[in-house]
Design a protein around this motif. Sequence first.
Motif, PDB file in Angstrom:
ATOM      1  N   THR A  30      16.933  21.148 -28.984  1.00  0.00           N
ATOM      2  CA  THR A  30      17.650  22.343 -29.195  1.00  0.00           C
ATOM      3  C   THR A  30      17.099  23.588 -28.522  1.00  0.00           C
ATOM      4  O   THR A  30      17.574  24.400 -27.949  1.00  0.00           O
ATOM      5  N   ARG A  33      17.537  23.138 -24.721  1.00  0.00           N
ATOM      6  CA  ARG A  33      19.171  23.354 -24.438  1.00  0.00           C
ATOM      7  C   ARG A  33      19.511  24.948 -24.599  1.00  0.00           C
ATOM      8  O   ARG A  33      20.286  25.337 -23.531  1.00  0.00           O
ATOM      9  N   ASP A  38      18.793  20.594 -19.226  1.00  0.00           N
ATOM     10  CA  ASP A  38      19.902  19.504 -19.270  1.00  0.00           C
ATOM     11  C   ASP A  38      18.968  18.334 -19.998  1.00  0.00           C
ATOM     12  O   ASP A  38      18.309  17.689 -19.547  1.00  0.00           O
TER      13      ASP A  38
END
Length: 72
Positions: A30, A33, A38
């Motif tokens: 989390t 990102r 990626d």
Amino acid sequence: MGRPPRVHTVVLHGDRDTHVPVTLSRRYATAARSVGADVTLRELAGVEHFGLIAPFSTVWPVVTAELQTLSR
């Protein structure tokens, strides 16, 4: 998290891992990102901590397939 990894990252984690909680991998994915990384997180059902590195485990084909995605 600072800078995102510059390469595609695959995180594999067994949902029965009692050594490292799966929440650690979820939080990493989390956070990575959120800064543009990626990242693929694969939670593997029924897999404990050492199942990911055991060549004769039932999950080994999944592990090797994910590793192959990194070489593309």
